[in-house]
Design an enzyme around this catalytic site. Structure first.
Site, PDB file in Angstrom:
ATOM      1  N   GLY A 239      10.120   7.022  19.755  1.00 14.84           N
ATOM      2  CA  GLY A 239      10.770   5.851  20.332  1.00 14.84           C
ATOM      3  C   GLY A 239      12.157   5.514  19.845  1.00 14.84           C
ATOM      4  O   GLY A 239      12.791   4.615  20.397  1.00 14.84           O
ATOM      5  N   GLU A 275       6.682  11.214  16.202  1.00 17.21           N
ATOM      6  CA  GLU A 275       6.674  11.867  17.521  1.00 17.21           C
ATOM      7  C   GLU A 275       7.954  11.584  18.299  1.00 17.21           C
ATOM      8  O   GLU A 275       7.913  11.009  19.390  1.00 17.21           O
ATOM      9  CB  GLU A 275       5.503  11.332  18.356  1.00 17.21           C
ATOM     10  N   PRO A 276       9.103  11.947  17.767  1.00 15.29           N
ATOM     11  CA  PRO A 276      10.332  11.671  18.519  1.00 15.29           C
ATOM     12  C   PRO A 276      10.501  12.628  19.702  1.00 15.29           C
ATOM     13  O   PRO A 276      10.163  13.815  19.596  1.00 15.29           O
ATOM     14  CB  PRO A 276      11.433  11.906  17.490  1.00 15.29           C
ATOM     15  N   GLY A 277      10.952  12.122  20.811  1.00 12.43           N
ATOM     16  CA  GLY A 277      11.244  12.955  21.975  1.00 12.43           C
ATOM     17  C   GLY A 277      12.712  12.800  22.354  1.00 12.43           C
ATOM     18  O   GLY A 277      13.527  13.707  22.205  1.00 12.43           O
ATOM     19  N   ARG A 278      13.037  11.579  22.783  1.00 14.72           N
ATOM     20  CA  ARG A 278      14.375  11.316  23.319  1.00 14.72           C
ATOM     21  C   ARG A 278      15.483  11.648  22.315  1.00 14.72           C
ATOM     22  O   ARG A 278      16.498  12.234  22.683  1.00 14.72           O
ATOM     23  CB  ARG A 278      14.477   9.843  23.720  1.00 14.72           C
ATOM     24  N   TYR A 318      14.963   3.123  36.107  1.00 11.72           N
ATOM     25  CA  TYR A 318      15.126   2.154  35.007  1.00 11.72           C
ATOM     26  C   TYR A 318      16.506   1.498  35.011  1.00 11.72           C
ATOM     27  O   TYR A 318      16.890   0.901  33.998  1.00 11.72           O
ATOM     28  CB  TYR A 318      14.960   2.846  33.650  1.00 11.72           C
ATOM     29  N   CYS A 346      17.844  10.689  51.168  1.00  9.38           N
ATOM     30  CA  CYS A 346      17.885   9.637  52.190  1.00  9.38           C
ATOM     31  C   CYS A 346      17.258   8.343  51.707  1.00  9.38           C
ATOM     32  O   CYS A 346      16.216   7.909  52.222  1.00  9.38           O
ATOM     33  CB  CYS A 346      17.195  10.139  53.445  1.00  9.38           C
ATOM     34  N   GLU A 347      17.831   7.764  50.681  1.00  4.78           N
ATOM     35  CA  GLU A 347      17.391   6.465  50.160  1.00  4.78           C
ATOM     36  C   GLU A 347      18.591   5.812  49.512  1.00  4.78           C
ATOM     37  O   GLU A 347      19.338   6.486  48.781  1.00  4.78           O
ATOM     38  CB  GLU A 347      16.352   6.641  49.043  1.00  4.78           C
ATOM     39  N   TYR A 375      13.764  13.285  29.504  1.00  5.22           N
ATOM     40  CA  TYR A 375      13.266  12.602  30.705  1.00  5.22           C
ATOM     41  C   TYR A 375      14.177  12.876  31.908  1.00  5.22           C
ATOM     42  O   TYR A 375      14.347  12.030  32.771  1.00  5.22           O
ATOM     43  CB  TYR A 375      13.083  11.099  30.434  1.00  5.22           C
TER      44      TYR A 375
HETATM   45  N1  LLP Z   1       4.700   9.211  21.500  1.00  7.84           N
HETATM   46  C1  LLP Z   1       4.096   8.587  22.528  1.00  7.84           C
HETATM   47  C2  LLP Z   1       2.668   8.272  22.417  1.00  7.84           C
HETATM   48  C3  LLP Z   1       4.836   8.252  23.675  1.00  7.84           C
HETATM   49  O1  LLP Z   1       4.231   7.628  24.680  1.00  7.84           O
HETATM   50  C4  LLP Z   1       6.212   8.578  23.757  1.00  7.84           C
HETATM   51  C5  LLP Z   1       6.999   8.268  24.947  1.00  7.84           C
HETATM   52  C6  LLP Z   1       6.787   9.237  22.667  1.00  7.84           C
HETATM   53  C7  LLP Z   1       6.010   9.532  21.551  1.00  7.84           C
HETATM   54  C8  LLP Z   1       8.224   9.649  22.644  1.00  7.84           C
HETATM   55  O2  LLP Z   1       9.105   8.578  22.727  1.00  7.84           O
HETATM   56  P1  LLP Z   1      10.674   8.829  22.600  1.00  7.84           P
HETATM   57  O3  LLP Z   1      10.932   9.264  21.173  1.00  7.84           O
HETATM   58  O4  LLP Z   1      11.047   9.896  23.558  1.00  7.84           O
HETATM   59  O5  LLP Z   1      11.285   7.550  22.931  1.00  7.84           O
HETATM   60  N2  LLP Z   1      10.689   8.200  31.041  1.00  7.84           N
HETATM   61  C9  LLP Z   1      11.194   7.145  30.180  1.00  7.84           C
HETATM   62  C10 LLP Z   1      10.655   7.245  28.771  1.00  7.84           C
HETATM   63  C11 LLP Z   1       9.136   7.242  28.698  1.00  7.84           C
HETATM   64  C12 LLP Z   1       8.602   7.350  27.305  1.00  7.84           C
HETATM   65  C13 LLP Z   1       7.136   7.549  27.296  1.00  7.84           C
HETATM   66  N3  LLP Z   1       6.513   7.727  26.018  1.00  7.84           N
HETATM   67  C14 LLP Z   1      12.709   7.183  30.199  1.00  7.84           C
HETATM   68  O6  LLP Z   1      13.275   8.024  30.907  1.00  7.84           O
HETATM   69  O7  LLP Z   1      13.366   6.372  29.565  1.00  7.84           O
END
Ligand code: LLP
Length: 421
Positions: A239, A275-278, A318, A346-347, A375
Site C-alpha cells: 500500500g 506485500e508492496p506492489g505499486r 479512479y 466509444c465512451e 495496475y
Molecule cells: N496486499 C493486498 C492484500 C492487497 O489487496 C494489495 C492491493 C496489495 C498488497 C498491494 O498494494 P500496493 O502496494 O500495490 O498499493 N487497481 C488499484 C489498486 C488496487 C490495489 C488492490 N490491493 C489502482 O490502480 O490504484
C-alpha cells in the site's frame, strides 16, 4: 527515481530510445525498466535489513512472468490473490514456500492447488474460508500454515475504491473478534497458525494510518500469545504510495516505512512480511502511445491517441492522474496549450485528461504515460476488440517483448459459434 530519462532530446528506457522500441513493436505498448524494478525492490529489502523479513511482491500490480522472474531472482517472494496468479508465480519459478496466498474469496480448487503445490501461508479472510482450508488440508494429508487477516478499522485516507481497512470494507475479520477466531483456528485440524495479516489500502501517502494499524497488531500479537498461539510472523500488507507527478508529491520512503515498522513491531521478535506492489512496479513502467489525430472541438482541442481506457483504465476508474509527456523532449520554454487527451473507445469516459497543458504535438508523435507500471497492463481488456496491449522489458541497452500483441485471429478465434446456430 526511475530510469526513464531524456537523453539527447529523446526519452529513453535505461539505454534504449523509446522511439526505437515503438518502431519495432508498434503502439500502444507498456515498457518496463529492469533497473527501476530492481532498485525499488531493494529499497524495501534494505529498509528491513537486520530484521528477519520477506518482501512478497503483490503481483496483481504487474504480473508478467519476466517481471516476476526479475524480482524473484533478487530474492522476492510473491503475494498472490487467485489460482491464476499462483500458477503464474510458479511458472515464473517462484517456489511455493515463498508464495503468500491472499484474497477474500479463495475457491476450493484454488486452495487445493496451493496446498498441493506448496504455499508459505494462506492469509485467511473469514471463518468459512478457514473451515474449508482445514477440510481440504485434512483430506490431502497436509498442514496449512495460516494467518488471519484482521481489519483494524482505520481510515487509510486514500481513494475509496482502494481503501480496505475500515469496518465497512469486505476485507478481513474485525480485530475485536480476532481472539475468538484464532481460538477456532487452533481447534481446527490441518491448520497451523503462524501469524497475523493486515492490509489497510493502497496508495497511502501518510504513515500515520499504518502506525495506528500496526500498533493494534502489536497489541493483538501479545494477546494472542497470552492465549497460547504461535505468532511468529506478521504480514503487514502493501500500500505504500508513489508520486504520480514529478512536482510536489513526496510520499514516505520505504526507509521511513521500515523505521516505523521497527518502532511499532520490532520488539515482538516476529518475522516481517510486506506485500508492496505499486511502489515496486508503478514508476518502473510507462505506456507509450501515438497521436492519431488532433481534433478541434467547440472551445477545446482533443488529442486522440491510439491508447485507450481498455489499455490503461486508472483515469476512467479512479480519476487517476498520470503525467503524459512527449517522447521527443520539448524545447525549453516552449508554450504549453490545453488538450483533452482521449482514446478511440466509444465512451466519453475514455478520457485520460481534460485541459492538460501540453507542449506542441503533431499527428504521429509519440507520448508516454508515466507511472503506469502498476495496475496498468494487468487491468487492460480487449474492449472494442482492441488487442490486449503488449509489454516490453528494457535492461541496459537491450529490450525484449515480454507479451506480444495478439493478432485479430487470435482474438476472434477464442469465440465458438454453437453448431445449432
Ligand atoms: N496486499 C493486498 C492484500 C492487497 O489487496 C494489495 C492491493 C496489495 C498488497 C498491494 O498494494 P500496493 O502496494 O500495490 O498499493 N487497481 C488499484 C489498486 C488496487 C490495489 C488492490 N490491493 C489502482 O490502480 O490504484
Amino acid at each position: 527515481m526511475d530510469h526513464f530519462l531524456y537523453r539527447n532530446g529523446e526519452l529513453h528506457a535505461e539505454d534504449v530510445a523509446v522511439a526505437d522500441i515503438a518502431a519495432a513493436v508498434g503502439t500502444p505498448f507498456y515498457l518496463y525498466s529492469t533497473a527501476t524494478l530492481t532498485r525499488h525492490f531493494q529499497l524495501f529489502d534494505e529498509a528491513l535489513e537486520g530484521v528477519d523479513h520477506l518482501v512478497c511482491y503483490a503481483m496483481k500490480a504487474a504480473s508478467n512472468q519476466a517481471i516476476l522472474k526479475t524480482l524473484a531472482d533478487l530474492g522476492a517472494g510473491m503475494d498472490v490473490v487467485s489460482g491464476g496468479e499462483y500458477a503464474r508465480a510458479r511458472a515464473a519459478g517462484v517456489p511455493g514456500e515463498k508464495i503468500v496466498f491472499s484474497g477474500v474469496g479463495k475457491t476450493r480448487s484454488e486452495i487445493r492447488a496451493a496446498l498441493e503445490g506448496g504455499v508459505r501461508q494462506f492469509n485467511v479472510e473469514s471463518e468459512p474460508e478457514m473451515r474449508v482450508i482445514s477440510e481440504l488440508a485434512v483430506s490431502l494429508g497436509k498442514t496449512a500454515p495460516i494467518t488471519v487477516r484482521v481489519n483494524p478499522d482505520v481510515d487509510a485516507k486514500t481513494h475509496a475504491k482502494i481503501a480496505t481497512g475500515k469496518s465497512e470494507n469486505k476485507f478481513g475479520i474485525p480485530i475485536a473478534r480476532a481472539r475468538e477466531v484464532y481460538a477456532e483456528a487452533a481447534r481446527l485440524p490441518g491448520i497451523e497458525i503462524v501469524g497475523i495479516d493486515v492490509h489497510i489500502g493502497s496508495q497511502l501517502t501518510d504513515l500515520a494510518p499504518y502506525e495506528l494499524a500496526y500498533d493494534k497488531v502489536a497489541e493483538l500479537t501479545e494477546a494472542l500469545r497470552e492465549d497460547g498461539h504461535n505468532i511468529s510472523r506478521l504480514d503487514l500488507g502493501g500500500g505504500l504510495g508513489i508520486p504520480y507527478t514529478r512536482s510536489n508529491e513526496a510520499p514516505p520512503l520505504p526507509s521511513d516505512y521500515g523505521a516505523m515498522i521497527r518502532r511499532t513491531l520490532g520488539h515482538l521478535d516476529c518475522e516481517i512480511e510486506i506485500e508492496p506492489g505499486r511502489l515496486i512496479a508503478g514508476n518502473a513502467g510507462i505506456l507509450v502511445s501515438r497521436v492519431i489525430y488532433i481534433k478541434e472541438g467547440e472551445g477545446r482541442r482533443f488529442l486522440i491517441l491510439d491508447g485507450a481506457m481498455n489499455d490503461l483504465i486508472r483515469p476512467a476508474m479512479y480519476d487517476a492522474w498520470h503525467d503524459i509527456v512527449p517522447v521527443t523532449e520539448p524545447a525549453a520554454g516552449v508554450d504549453l496549450q490545453p488538450f483533452d487527451i482521449v482514446g478511440p473507445v466509444c465512451e466519453s469516459g475514455d478520457t485520460f485528461a481534460k485541459g492538460r497543458m501540453m507542449p506542441p504535438l503533431a499527428e504521429g508523435d509519440l507520448v508516454a504515460f508515466r507511472s503506469a507500471g502498476a495496475y496498468g497492463a494487468v487491468m487492460a481488456s480487449e474492449y472494442n476488440t482492441r488487442p490486449l496491449v503488449p509489454e516490453v522489458l528494457a535492461k541496459g541497452d537491450q529490450f525484449a517483448v515480454i507479451r506480444k500483441r495478439p493478432d485479430f485471429d487470435e482474438i476472434i478465434n477464442r469465440d465458438t459459434i454453437p453448431p445449432w446456430l
